[in-house]
Each structure stands twice: as C-alpha cells, then as structure tokens.
Scaffold this motif. Sequence first.
Motif, PDB file in Angstrom:
ATOM      1  N   MET A 124      38.537  39.349  24.770  1.00  0.00           N
ATOM      2  CA  MET A 124      38.879  40.732  24.429  1.00  0.00           C
ATOM      3  C   MET A 124      39.589  41.507  25.536  1.00  0.00           C
ATOM      4  O   MET A 124      40.230  42.518  25.243  1.00  0.00           O
ATOM      5  CB  MET A 124      37.612  41.493  24.013  1.00  0.00           C
ATOM      6  CG  MET A 124      37.014  40.987  22.719  1.00  0.00           C
ATOM      7  SD  MET A 124      35.437  41.768  22.304  1.00  0.00           S
ATOM      8  CE  MET A 124      35.973  43.433  21.879  1.00  0.00           C
ATOM      9  N   VAL A 125      39.463  41.080  26.781  1.00  0.00           N
ATOM     10  CA  VAL A 125      40.089  41.837  27.874  1.00  0.00           C
ATOM     11  C   VAL A 125      41.526  41.379  28.091  1.00  0.00           C
ATOM     12  O   VAL A 125      41.888  40.252  27.785  1.00  0.00           O
ATOM     13  CB  VAL A 125      39.306  41.734  29.203  1.00  0.00           C
ATOM     14  CG1 VAL A 125      37.991  42.452  29.118  1.00  0.00           C
ATOM     15  CG2 VAL A 125      39.132  40.297  29.636  1.00  0.00           C
ATOM     16  N   ALA A 126      42.302  42.307  28.630  1.00  0.00           N
ATOM     17  CA  ALA A 126      43.686  41.996  28.973  1.00  0.00           C
ATOM     18  C   ALA A 126      43.701  41.140  30.238  1.00  0.00           C
ATOM     19  O   ALA A 126      42.668  40.895  30.856  1.00  0.00           O
ATOM     20  CB  ALA A 126      44.457  43.298  29.194  1.00  0.00           C
ATOM     21  N   GLU A 127      44.871  40.733  30.618  1.00  0.00           N
ATOM     22  CA  GLU A 127      45.028  39.976  31.862  1.00  0.00           C
ATOM     23  C   GLU A 127      44.485  40.806  33.026  1.00  0.00           C
ATOM     24  O   GLU A 127      44.501  42.030  32.979  1.00  0.00           O
ATOM     25  CB  GLU A 127      46.508  39.678  32.108  1.00  0.00           C
ATOM     26  CG  GLU A 127      47.086  38.641  31.163  1.00  0.00           C
ATOM     27  CD  GLU A 127      46.440  37.276  31.318  1.00  0.00           C
ATOM     28  OE1 GLU A 127      46.333  36.787  32.457  1.00  0.00           O
ATOM     29  OE2 GLU A 127      46.037  36.700  30.292  1.00  0.00           O
ATOM     30  N   PRO A 128      44.027  40.131  34.085  1.00  0.00           N
ATOM     31  CA  PRO A 128      43.539  40.890  35.245  1.00  0.00           C
ATOM     32  C   PRO A 128      44.661  41.737  35.852  1.00  0.00           C
ATOM     33  O   PRO A 128      45.834  41.382  35.750  1.00  0.00           O
ATOM     34  CB  PRO A 128      43.072  39.820  36.222  1.00  0.00           C
ATOM     35  CG  PRO A 128      43.292  38.508  35.585  1.00  0.00           C
ATOM     36  CD  PRO A 128      43.931  38.700  34.265  1.00  0.00           C
ATOM     37  N   ASN A 129      44.268  42.836  36.480  1.00  0.00           N
ATOM     38  CA  ASN A 129      45.251  43.702  37.135  1.00  0.00           C
ATOM     39  C   ASN A 129      45.757  43.043  38.422  1.00  0.00           C
ATOM     40  O   ASN A 129      45.382  41.903  38.740  1.00  0.00           O
ATOM     41  CB  ASN A 129      44.665  45.101  37.380  1.00  0.00           C
ATOM     42  CG  ASN A 129      43.504  45.097  38.354  1.00  0.00           C
ATOM     43  OD1 ASN A 129      43.278  44.147  39.114  1.00  0.00           O
ATOM     44  ND2 ASN A 129      42.734  46.175  38.352  1.00  0.00           N
ATOM     45  N   SER A 130      46.569  43.756  39.180  1.00  0.00           N
ATOM     46  CA  SER A 130      47.174  43.194  40.394  1.00  0.00           C
ATOM     47  C   SER A 130      46.138  42.840  41.459  1.00  0.00           C
ATOM     48  O   SER A 130      46.409  42.043  42.347  1.00  0.00           O
ATOM     49  CB  SER A 130      48.187  44.171  40.978  1.00  0.00           C
ATOM     50  OG  SER A 130      47.538  45.370  41.348  1.00  0.00           O
ATOM     51  N   LYS A 131      44.941  43.415  41.361  1.00  0.00           N
ATOM     52  CA  LYS A 131      43.863  43.096  42.306  1.00  0.00           C
ATOM     53  C   LYS A 131      42.950  41.991  41.772  1.00  0.00           C
ATOM     54  O   LYS A 131      41.898  41.728  42.346  1.00  0.00           O
ATOM     55  CB  LYS A 131      43.053  44.354  42.612  1.00  0.00           C
ATOM     56  CG  LYS A 131      43.863  45.442  43.314  1.00  0.00           C
ATOM     57  CD  LYS A 131      42.945  46.571  43.698  1.00  0.00           C
ATOM     58  CE  LYS A 131      43.593  47.778  44.247  1.00  0.00           C
ATOM     59  NZ  LYS A 131      44.724  47.703  45.089  1.00  0.00           N
TER      60      LYS A 131
END
Length: 177
Positions: A124-131
């Motif tokens: 359900m979550v989007a791709e991880p952020n830049s961190k």
Amino acid sequence: MSDDEDYLEKSPAAARMGKAAEYLVAASSILATGGELNVSTSLVDDEGVDLVFHRRGSSATLAVQVKARMSTGTQVRQGRLMAFVRSQTFQPRADLDVLFVAVDVERGAIMTAWLIPSTAFGEMVAEPNSKGRYRFSASMKPESRDRWTPFRLTAAELPRRILARLDELERAGASGR
C-alpha cells in the motif's frame, strides 16, 4: 519545513518516549487479555522488531514494529498520525506487523492505533522517499475513510486484533505442516 525535516527534529526525550509507548502497548495487551498474551522485547532493534507477541499455549508469534506519536505533537493534535518506516530495516513477511500508535501522554494511554500486516503495508505504500523512508499518514478522526481506515483500532480493540492475527498465523502454520 518539509514533513521529513519536521519528523527529524526530535526532542532528546523522543527515544525514551518511544520505548515507554512500546511498553504501554505490551502491558495493556497483557492486561486486557487477562494474561493470555505474552510479549517479548528485543535487546537490539536492528531488524525493525520492537515487540514479539505470543499466546499462552501456542507456538505462533507475531513480530511488531512500533511507531508511536505523542499527543503533544502538532500532527496528533490536528488529528493525524504521520510516521516513517526505514526501508533498510523493513522486510515484509507473514509474521510481521507494523503498529502505528497515538499516545495520550497526559493519561498514559493509547488513543488510536493501526495494526497493519507488513505484507499489506508494503503493497500500500509508495516508493521510499529520498532518505529511504516509507511515509505513513492517517487520519485519527472516527469519520475519516482514508486507505488506512480498515486497520484503525481503538485501545480496547488492539489486544483482540493481536490475538486474531496470532490465530491467523497459527492456522497458516498448521496448514503448512
């Protein structure tokens, strides 16, 4: 200031408060089930597991990563819980859930919780952020119907849901033998 930066500005007491929230979840779950649930903790949290639940007389275990936010925080005061899960330690599997919990610090009590199987969270979550963090953001308002609503629980519902998850794992283990 971005949500990421706001999240990273933790007070020196944040780790202490987070650990207290973990113990609050553990103790209240044991008490609410009359001792049917037992809980173990990790000495080292390098795999993203904070608590391991098991039912008396059963071999099934449920590992839980706890992400707590306090009632004194801006987001929680506004009726929203926002947290991040590190992609480096997040490995979805059948016996791992992620528990997001809002804690009323004045009462020392759970306000709202979301117990999400890690496999569902991962889908359900989007791709991880830049961190390298997965972002969780859910409304605490009872009338809200965001995508996390099916996982939202009251303090009284949480221990029963943990028992239900252990039943699911026990049945899956029995069918796999």
